[in-house]
Design an enzyme around this catalytic site. Structure first.
Site, PDB file in Angstrom:
ATOM      1  N   ASN A   1     -10.065   5.356  -5.375  1.00  0.00           N
ATOM      2  CA  ASN A   1      -9.981   4.065  -4.378  1.00  0.00           C
ATOM      3  C   ASN A   1      -9.789   4.294  -2.916  1.00  0.00           C
ATOM      4  OD1 ASN A   1      -7.504   2.760  -2.941  1.00  0.00           O
ATOM      5  ND2 ASN A   1      -6.796   3.988  -4.739  1.00  0.00           N
TER       6      ASN A   1
ATOM      7  N   PHE B   1      -5.224  -0.414   2.329  1.00  0.00           N
ATOM      8  CA  PHE B   1      -4.157  -1.334   2.572  1.00  0.00           C
ATOM      9  C   PHE B   1      -4.768  -2.607   3.057  1.00  0.00           C
ATOM     10  CE2 PHE B   1      -0.542   1.769   3.618  1.00  0.00           C
ATOM     11  CZ  PHE B   1      -0.516   2.489   2.504  1.00  0.00           C
TER      12      PHE B   1
ATOM     13  N   SER C   1      -0.114   7.008   0.996  1.00  0.00           N
ATOM     14  CA  SER C   1      -1.450   6.752   0.539  1.00  0.00           C
ATOM     15  C   SER C   1      -2.452   7.308   1.357  1.00  0.00           C
ATOM     16  CB  SER C   1      -1.786   5.261   1.011  1.00  0.00           C
ATOM     17  OG  SER C   1      -3.150   4.886   1.024  1.00  0.00           O
TER      18      SER C   1
ATOM     19  N   ASN D   1      -5.316   6.785   2.191  1.00  0.00           N
ATOM     20  CA  ASN D   1      -6.314   5.833   2.782  1.00  0.00           C
ATOM     21  C   ASN D   1      -6.301   5.297   4.367  1.00  0.00           C
ATOM     22  OD1 ASN D   1      -8.071   6.469   0.471  1.00  0.00           O
ATOM     23  ND2 ASN D   1      -6.789   5.036  -0.577  1.00  0.00           N
ATOM     24  N   THR D   2      -5.059   5.609   4.782  1.00  0.00           N
ATOM     25  CA  THR D   2      -4.841   5.287   6.202  1.00  0.00           C
ATOM     26  C   THR D   2      -4.724   6.516   6.762  1.00  0.00           C
ATOM     27  OG1 THR D   2      -3.605   3.143   5.540  1.00  0.00           O
ATOM     28  CG2 THR D   2      -3.175   4.057   7.617  1.00  0.00           C
TER      29      THR D   2
ATOM     30  N   LYS E   1       7.934   6.316  -1.615  1.00  0.00           N
ATOM     31  CA  LYS E   1       6.787   6.550  -2.422  1.00  0.00           C
ATOM     32  C   LYS E   1       6.187   7.893  -2.170  1.00  0.00           C
ATOM     33  CE  LYS E   1       3.195   4.776  -5.126  1.00  0.00           C
ATOM     34  NZ  LYS E   1       2.435   3.638  -5.721  1.00  0.00           N
TER      35      LYS E   1
ATOM     36  N   ASN F   1       2.155   8.705  -5.795  1.00  0.00           N
ATOM     37  CA  ASN F   1       0.966   7.880  -5.387  1.00  0.00           C
ATOM     38  C   ASN F   1      -0.342   8.528  -5.990  1.00  0.00           C
ATOM     39  OD1 ASN F   1      -0.685   6.167  -3.742  1.00  0.00           O
ATOM     40  ND2 ASN F   1       0.951   6.092  -2.421  1.00  0.00           N
TER      41      ASN F   1
END
Length: 390
Positions: free
Chosen positions: A127, A131, A209, A211-212, A244, A273
């Site tokens: 993925n 967010f 994460s 993805n940012t 996290k 994560n």
């Protein structure tokens, strides 16, 4: 026969090959429809049937942590219910708690689609959602609409424990808005916390994460400390605050996070994560894009993460001598997987990708399997198994 694994999953995953994100959104729409307290609706009747089918209770699986009561140790991980639109349904599906989000201060659309992919041969997902959510204010309004009456009623009866008064703890996972510069991250997290602190039973600082852009750099001590300081100054010990972390941190980096956790009186760690590692994957080419999996951005969840996340849990437990509660997540598909993480040191567990692959009967299988393991080892409760050595 498990109709989900035997019939539904093959049709959705391999037959019609429906887009995972499209299926996710349709599922949330159904769950949102089910999330009602009105006893005179079809949705309420369906919820009662779900509770009968998937719910499973046993006092040996209950635990108390941070002043909260957990009916069982298996929770829904952040990422599924990003906006809190189905917050009242998760208990009916057998979960012991649920974590909403990730939510950011500013609403944001996330990364371009497609951004969610199944890696079937690996029992995994890739993925790069980014967010996507409606923002902290919208989540606060959603939770207020759903829970204000119950919280008020509980307060009148002398119970001021927030949503946990319903008997089902709700966590909220906070992320940094993409438009917010890294140097302003503390203010961004703080703004979200202020909007939502009334509605979460515990809060999670998500700095892991992939993805940012730049987010994982906030795991460094000099970046994370101002965020934790700002939140705890506002919090004043009222709500459990966790962080996290990524599975890709080196051991010395994890140790530095643990030192910060002690310094800022964090309630626990969520490990872990998704991973940016690609070693050992059977999937080499992503069919949807035709690109090498090595070239595709995003985090991997599911079975490939199981071993590493367990190693991180065990390291944290040993380093802290069990003093810092751990929520273990990553690659849980079976009772054996769950038991592995609990005996490594996890007090609670979370599932997401495994639940998508295994279906709604998964929770009952996990919980009955955990009870069997307790019986085989002569342990009285699930809390006795935390960090237990064979």
């Amino acid at each position: 026969m498990d109709i989900y694994r035997g019939v539904i999953r093959p049709i959705l995953f391999s037959g019609v090959k429906a887009d995972p994100e499209w299926l996710h959104q349709r599922s949330l729409q159904v769950l949102q429809w089910l999330d009602t307290d009105d006893r005179y609706t079809a949705a309420y009747w369906v919820r009662a049937r779900l509770q009968q089918t998937y719910g499973f209770t046993d006092p040996r699986l209950q635990s108390a942590l941070w002043g909260l009561h957990f009916p069982n140790p298996i929770g829904l991980a952040a990422g599924f219910d990003k906006n809190g639109t189905a917050s009242g349904v998760w208990s009916c599906l057998g979960f012991g708690f649920a974590e909403l989000g990730t939510v950011t201060c500013h609403a944001q659309p996330g990364n371009p689609q497609p951004r969610l992919f199944r890696l079937l041969s690996d029992r995994a997902a890739l993925n790069r959602m980014g967010f996507n959510n409606q923002g902290a204010q919208a989540m606060a309004e959603c939770l207020r609409t759903r829970w204000e009456g119950k919280v008020r009623q509980a307060g009148e009866m002398g119970d001021h424990s927030g949503l946990a008064a319903s008997g089902f703890p709700i966590g909220i996972n906070l992320g940094k808005s993409k438009i917010t510069p890294l140097e302003s991250a503390a203010e961004d997290y703080l703004a979200s916390f202020r909007l939502l602190k009334e509605w979460g039973d515990y809060f999670v600082v998500n700095v892991s994460s992939p993805n940012t852009p730049g987010l994982r750099s906030l795991q460094a001590s000099d970046q994370l400390a101002p965020i934790l300081q700002a939140l705890q100054q506002e919090n004043q010990g009222q709500k459990p605050l966790l962080v996290k972390i990524a599975p890709d941190l080196e051991w010395d980096e994890i140790t530095a996070v643990l030192e910060l956790a002690e310094m800022h009186h964090l309630a626990g760690i969520i490990a872990t994560n998704t991973t940016i590692q690609r070693q050992g994957l059977q999937t080499q080419i992503l069919p949807e894009t035709g690109n090498s999996i090595q070239a595709e951005a995003g985090g991997i969840s599911g079975a490939p993460l199981r071993q590493r996340s367990t190693e991180v849990i065990r390291f944290i437990y040993q380093q802290t001598q069990g003093r810092l509660p751990i929520i273990g997540v990553g690659g849980i598909f079976s009772a054996d997987d769950a038991w592995e993480k609990i005996t490594a040191g996890a007090s609670l567990l979370q599932v997401y990708t495994g639940w998508i692959y295994e279906g709604p009967w998964m929770l009952r299988r996990l919980l009955t399997g955990l009870l069997q393991k307790l019986d085989e080892r002569g342990l009285a409760t699930i809390t006795d198994a935390i960090g237990w050595q064979e």
